[in-house]
Write an enzyme that holds these catalytic residues in place. Structure first.
Site, PDB file in Angstrom:
ATOM      1  N   LYS A   1     -16.560   8.240 -11.039  1.00  0.00           N
ATOM      2  CA  LYS A   1     -16.859   9.182 -12.114  1.00  0.00           C
ATOM      3  C   LYS A   1     -16.289   8.655 -13.429  1.00  0.00           C
ATOM      4  O   LYS A   1     -15.149   8.208 -13.493  1.00  0.00           O
ATOM      5  CB  LYS A   1     -16.274  10.562 -11.798  1.00  0.00           C
ATOM      6  CG  LYS A   1     -16.933  11.245 -10.606  1.00  0.00           C
ATOM      7  CD  LYS A   1     -16.337  12.624 -10.360  1.00  0.00           C
ATOM      8  CE  LYS A   1     -17.011  13.295  -9.158  1.00  0.00           C
ATOM      9  NZ  LYS A   1     -16.426  14.637  -8.883  1.00  0.00           N
TER      10      LYS A   1
ATOM     11  N   ASP B   1       0.868  -1.177   0.000  1.00  0.00           N
ATOM     12  CA  ASP B   1       0.000   0.000   0.000  1.00  0.00           C
ATOM     13  C   ASP B   1       0.904   1.227   0.000  1.00  0.00           C
ATOM     14  O   ASP B   1       2.089   1.125   0.309  1.00  0.00           O
ATOM     15  CB  ASP B   1      -0.936   0.002   1.212  1.00  0.00           C
ATOM     16  CG  ASP B   1      -2.230   0.770   0.945  1.00  0.00           C
ATOM     17  OD1 ASP B   1      -2.142   1.971   0.590  1.00  0.00           O
ATOM     18  OD2 ASP B   1      -3.325   0.186   1.083  1.00  0.00           O
TER      19      ASP B   1
ATOM     20  N   ASP C   1     -10.108   1.306  -5.239  1.00  0.00           N
ATOM     21  CA  ASP C   1     -10.862   2.535  -5.495  1.00  0.00           C
ATOM     22  C   ASP C   1     -11.659   2.377  -6.789  1.00  0.00           C
ATOM     23  O   ASP C   1     -11.089   2.097  -7.844  1.00  0.00           O
ATOM     24  CB  ASP C   1      -9.898   3.710  -5.617  1.00  0.00           C
ATOM     25  CG  ASP C   1     -10.593   5.061  -5.546  1.00  0.00           C
ATOM     26  OD1 ASP C   1     -11.730   5.172  -6.058  1.00  0.00           O
ATOM     27  OD2 ASP C   1     -10.002   6.005  -5.000  1.00  0.00           O
TER      28      ASP C   1
ATOM     29  N   THR D   1     -15.096  -6.636   6.455  1.00  0.00           N
ATOM     30  CA  THR D   1     -14.529  -5.411   7.012  1.00  0.00           C
ATOM     31  C   THR D   1     -15.636  -4.547   7.614  1.00  0.00           C
ATOM     32  O   THR D   1     -16.818  -4.714   7.306  1.00  0.00           O
ATOM     33  CB  THR D   1     -13.797  -4.613   5.934  1.00  0.00           C
ATOM     34  OG1 THR D   1     -14.751  -4.137   4.969  1.00  0.00           O
ATOM     35  CG2 THR D   1     -12.750  -5.470   5.230  1.00  0.00           C
TER      36      THR D   1
END
Length: 238
Positions: free
Chosen positions: A149, A95, A145, A216
């Site tokens: 859009k 990450d 992610d 989660t």
């Protein structure tokens, strides 16, 4: 590795890749004292610095156990739990966000986990330069992610060119496990993975959530709001 040093590394990377379309944004996030302390004290034991040459993962882990690559682990809670549930499997967790890196290192220490190594770098570069072909038994990418859009869809991580980079790193019989709570992205994931002849879906379309993947807090909240979650598990057959 200090957070300041890693920020400089990331800044250097951005300067050298001005036209790259990345799937992440480097946020300015607050690093707690405990997270920074975990980085300062545990990185030498559980962190792996980026290098532009192939790495020997067995040597880095000190074991020849199966190796799973996890891309984008957030705060690391699910990663630590999966590693606890699968103690005979090694996890390379990548990450870019400092607080998550610090938190995962903290969880490794608190749970006495020996089967996780952590990297803070762009996963695409790691895949391209550090991972040897046939070195992975599995790949986990959970809740990337969605860039919802339309003009940002080009930033989505799960696209054919990236999967093409991943496949040589995966052993025959190894798997790719994706999960998302964004239905349109799930459809794109299904289309992308299905387009590779060397990948076989383990389900008719979306897979039941495997026992090793915990729910989660973000996922549970979404379900309470009526949001769906889609898992995809494909196996490499050639």
């Amino acid at each position: 590795m200090t957070d300041t040093a890693e920020n400089q590394t990331q800044n250097n990377w951005q300067a050298g890749h001005p036209r790259s379309i990345r799937s992440f944004v480097l946020r300015q996030s607050h690093m707690t004292a405990a997270q920074q302390r975990a980085i300062d004290t545990l990185w030498d034991s559980f962190g792996i610095d980026y290098q532009a040459t192939p790495a020997d993962l067995d040597a880095r882990f000190g074991s020849s156990r199966p190796k799973i690559l996890e891309i984008g682990f957030g705060m690391g809670t699910a990663t630590a739990e999966i590693a606890r549930r699968l103690p005979e499997t090694d996890f390379l967790a990548i990450d870019v966000h400092g607080p998550g890196v610090g938190n995962l290192l903290k969880l490794i220490d608190e749970n006495h986990l020996e089967n996780i190594r952590v990297m803070r770098h762009d996963a695409v570069e790691v895949v391209e330069n550090m991972l040897q072909d046939g070195s992975l038994d599995g790949i986990h990418i959970f809740f990337p992610d969605p860039w919802h859009k339309k003009r940002h869809h080009k930033r989505r991580l799960i696209q054919a060119p990236f999967i093409a980079k991943l496949l040589p790193k995966l052993k025959t019989g190894g798997y790719i496990h994706l999960a998302t709570d964004w239905e349109e992205y799930a459809q794109q994931m299904l289309e992308v993975l299905s387009s590779f002849d060397s990948l076989q879906n383990t389900a008719a379309d979306y897979a039941p959530t495997p026992d090793y993947r915990p729910e989660t807090k973000f996922e549970a909240r979404g379900k309470r709001l009526g949001h769906g979650v889609w898992d995809l598990v494909f196996k490499r057959i050639g």
